[in-house]
Design a protein around this motif. Structure first.
Motif, PDB file in Angstrom:
ATOM      1  N   VAL A  74       0.825  -1.203   0.000  1.00 45.14           N
ATOM      2  CA  VAL A  74       0.000   0.000   0.000  1.00 45.14           C
ATOM      3  C   VAL A  74       0.864   1.260   0.000  1.00 45.14           C
ATOM      4  N   ASP A  75       0.614   2.102  -0.979  1.00 41.50           N
ATOM      5  CA  ASP A  75       1.261   3.417  -1.098  1.00 41.50           C
ATOM      6  C   ASP A  75       2.789   3.361  -1.064  1.00 41.50           C
ATOM      7  N   ALA A  76       3.356   2.384  -1.731  1.00 37.07           N
ATOM      8  CA  ALA A  76       4.820   2.270  -1.784  1.00 37.07           C
ATOM      9  C   ALA A  76       5.203   1.595  -3.101  1.00 37.07           C
ATOM     10  N   ASP A  77       5.081   2.338  -4.193  1.00 28.26           N
ATOM     11  CA  ASP A  77       5.340   1.769  -5.521  1.00 28.26           C
ATOM     12  C   ASP A  77       6.774   1.260  -5.678  1.00 28.26           C
ATOM     13  N   GLU A  78       7.743   1.977  -5.094  1.00 28.08           N
ATOM     14  CA  GLU A  78       9.142   1.527  -5.189  1.00 28.08           C
ATOM     15  C   GLU A  78       9.337   0.216  -4.435  1.00 28.08           C
ATOM     16  N   MET A  79       8.656   0.070  -3.294  1.00 26.69           N
ATOM     17  CA  MET A  79       8.740  -1.185  -2.538  1.00 26.69           C
ATOM     18  C   MET A  79       8.094  -2.308  -3.349  1.00 26.69           C
ATOM     19  N   ALA A  80       6.958  -2.029  -3.981  1.00 27.24           N
ATOM     20  CA  ALA A  80       6.292  -3.044  -4.806  1.00 27.24           C
ATOM     21  C   ALA A  80       7.206  -3.485  -5.944  1.00 27.24           C
ATOM     22  N   ALA A  81       7.891  -2.535  -6.560  1.00 27.89           N
ATOM     23  CA  ALA A  81       8.805  -2.874  -7.656  1.00 27.89           C
ATOM     24  C   ALA A  81       9.978  -3.713  -7.151  1.00 27.89           C
ATOM     25  N   GLU A  82      10.530  -3.352  -6.001  1.00 28.53           N
ATOM     26  CA  GLU A  82      11.653  -4.103  -5.426  1.00 28.53           C
ATOM     27  C   GLU A  82      11.209  -5.521  -5.047  1.00 28.53           C
ATOM     28  N   LYS A 121      -3.573   1.085  -3.371  1.00 28.14           N
ATOM     29  CA  LYS A 121      -3.743   2.448  -2.868  1.00 28.14           C
ATOM     30  C   LYS A 121      -4.321   2.385  -1.455  1.00 28.14           C
ATOM     31  N   ASP A 122      -4.057   3.413  -0.677  1.00 22.75           N
ATOM     32  CA  ASP A 122      -4.560   3.503   0.686  1.00 22.75           C
ATOM     33  C   ASP A 122      -6.082   3.401   0.678  1.00 22.75           C
ATOM     34  N   GLY A 123      -6.633   2.551   1.529  1.00 23.14           N
ATOM     35  CA  GLY A 123      -8.074   2.373   1.619  1.00 23.14           C
ATOM     36  C   GLY A 123      -8.634   1.295   0.703  1.00 23.14           C
ATOM     37  N   GLU A 124      -7.819   0.806  -0.224  1.00 22.85           N
ATOM     38  CA  GLU A 124      -8.273  -0.258  -1.129  1.00 22.85           C
ATOM     39  C   GLU A 124      -8.459  -1.544  -0.331  1.00 22.85           C
ATOM     40  N   PRO A 125      -9.545  -2.279  -0.564  1.00 24.51           N
ATOM     41  CA  PRO A 125      -9.771  -3.525   0.177  1.00 24.51           C
ATOM     42  C   PRO A 125      -8.643  -4.531  -0.059  1.00 24.51           C
ATOM     43  N   ALA A 126      -8.299  -5.251   0.988  1.00 24.50           N
ATOM     44  CA  ALA A 126      -7.212  -6.235   0.918  1.00 24.50           C
ATOM     45  C   ALA A 126      -7.731  -7.622   0.567  1.00 24.50           C
ATOM     46  N   THR A 127      -8.826  -7.685  -0.121  1.00 24.30           N
ATOM     47  CA  THR A 127      -9.422  -8.960  -0.505  1.00 24.30           C
ATOM     48  C   THR A 127      -8.453  -9.764  -1.374  1.00 24.30           C
ATOM     49  N   GLY A 128      -8.256 -11.027  -0.995  1.00 22.23           N
ATOM     50  CA  GLY A 128      -7.371 -11.905  -1.757  1.00 22.23           C
ATOM     51  C   GLY A 128      -5.892 -11.732  -1.453  1.00 22.23           C
ATOM     52  N   SER A 163       3.473   6.032   4.995  1.00 21.71           N
ATOM     53  CA  SER A 163       2.536   7.067   4.553  1.00 21.71           C
ATOM     54  C   SER A 163       1.096   6.556   4.469  1.00 21.71           C
ATOM     55  N   ALA A 164       0.892   5.246   4.556  1.00 23.45           N
ATOM     56  CA  ALA A 164      -0.453   4.683   4.479  1.00 23.45           C
ATOM     57  C   ALA A 164      -1.137   4.798   5.835  1.00 23.45           C
ATOM     58  N   SER A 165      -2.452   4.876   5.817  1.00 24.50           N
ATOM     59  CA  SER A 165      -3.184   4.919   7.079  1.00 24.50           C
ATOM     60  C   SER A 165      -3.128   3.541   7.717  1.00 24.50           C
ATOM     61  N   ALA A 166      -3.435   3.468   8.975  1.00 20.53           N
ATOM     62  CA  ALA A 166      -3.370   2.198   9.691  1.00 20.53           C
ATOM     63  C   ALA A 166      -4.623   1.355   9.492  1.00 20.53           C
ATOM     64  N   ARG A 167      -5.613   1.875   8.801  1.00 20.65           N
ATOM     65  CA  ARG A 167      -6.852   1.128   8.597  1.00 20.65           C
ATOM     66  C   ARG A 167      -6.641   0.030   7.557  1.00 20.65           C
ATOM     67  N   LEU A 200      -1.396 -11.412   7.044  1.00 19.95           N
ATOM     68  CA  LEU A 200      -0.189 -11.008   7.754  1.00 19.95           C
ATOM     69  C   LEU A 200       0.028  -9.529   7.447  1.00 19.95           C
ATOM     70  N   VAL A 201      -0.239  -8.665   8.426  1.00 15.07           N
ATOM     71  CA  VAL A 201      -0.123  -7.219   8.246  1.00 15.07           C
ATOM     72  C   VAL A 201       1.243  -6.767   8.748  1.00 15.07           C
ATOM     73  N   VAL A 202       1.995  -6.098   7.863  1.00 14.54           N
ATOM     74  CA  VAL A 202       3.333  -5.601   8.195  1.00 14.54           C
ATOM     75  C   VAL A 202       3.350  -4.096   7.976  1.00 14.54           C
ATOM     76  N   THR A 203       3.842  -3.373   8.969  1.00 17.63           N
ATOM     77  CA  THR A 203       3.900  -1.909   8.896  1.00 17.63           C
ATOM     78  C   THR A 203       5.319  -1.422   9.136  1.00 17.63           C
ATOM     79  N   GLU A 204       5.479  -0.108   8.990  1.00 20.31           N
ATOM     80  CA  GLU A 204       6.772   0.520   9.271  1.00 20.31           C
ATOM     81  C   GLU A 204       6.551   1.878   9.947  1.00 20.31           C
ATOM     82  N   SER A 205       5.658   1.901  10.932  1.00 22.35           N
ATOM     83  CA  SER A 205       5.368   3.156  11.614  1.00 22.35           C
ATOM     84  C   SER A 205       5.726   3.049  13.087  1.00 22.35           C
ATOM     85  N   ASP A 206       5.835   4.196  13.733  1.00 25.08           N
ATOM     86  CA  ASP A 206       6.226   4.210  15.147  1.00 25.08           C
ATOM     87  C   ASP A 206       5.237   3.446  16.027  1.00 25.08           C
TER      88      ASP A 206
END
Length: 183
Positions: free
Chosen positions: A68-76, A97-104, A113-117, A127-133
């Motif tokens: 979510v919201d990390a195109d460079e990470m997706a490419a890597e 994109k932020d807010g897009e359903p995680a179906t599948g 930069s993505a919201s926590a929702r 398996l939810v992985v984040t990089e926020s404080d």
């Protein structure tokens, strides 16, 4: 003898120039290295995570990583997982994109930069992985942290239970911190 002296001089000049070159690339280079390390971790996490059989349509269904919201990470990540599998399952990376359903999706990476929702089917293992404080406090299973200029991660066993995924004890032994209860 002259060629040895020239070789030594060439090596010395490389040593003097290398720190200046790395200083010029600065934080852009360190962000790229950090992104590569995190992408490698994301791929490796899959090998230490057990999803229930119902998480997949059939035995040939791929493992899907949503980014979510990390195109460079997706490419890597796409580069890293190309041609690889988890068990017998191929791996697919999906930029989201932020807010897009995680179906599948099986592993969902939320950039800082993505919201926590997380919008998902309540029964869907994830398996939810984040990089926020406050990643674990906001409900992620794994949260990346930078400690002493190294990428480390914390784990919430409570969130893993909530999202219906099981983490290998081998993964837990290399985590920086493992939280067993409410964060």
């Amino acid at each position: 003898m002259i060629s040895v002296a020239l070789l030594a001089l060439a090596c010395l000049s490389l040593l003097l120039v290398a720190p200046a070159a790395s200083a010029q690339t600065g934080s852009g280079s360190s962000r790229s290295i950090e992104r590569s390390v995190k992408a490698a971790f994301l791929y490796k996490f899959l090998g230490y995570t057990e999803f229930p059989a119902a998480a997949f349509e059939d035995a040939a269904s791929p493992v899907v990583i949503g980014v979510v919201d990390a195109d460079e990470m997706a490419a890597e990540l796409t580069r890293i997982v190309a041609g690889r599998t988890v068990g017998t399952r191929p791996i697919v990376v999906r930029a989201m994109k932020d807010g897009e359903p995680a179906t599948g999706v099986h592993l969902l990476f939320l950039s800082s930069s993505a919201s926590a929702r997380v919008s998902r089917d309540a029964q869907q293992p994830l398996l939810v992985v984040t990089e926020s404080d406050r990643g674990l406090a906001q409900g992620s299973v794994i949260n990346f942290r930078i400690i002493d200029q190294r990428v480390r991660f914390d784990v919430s066993l409570e969130a893993a239970d909530k999202y219906n995924v099981k983490l290998s004890s081998r993964l837990l032994t290399v985590a920086h911190q493992v939280h067993k209860g409410v964060n």
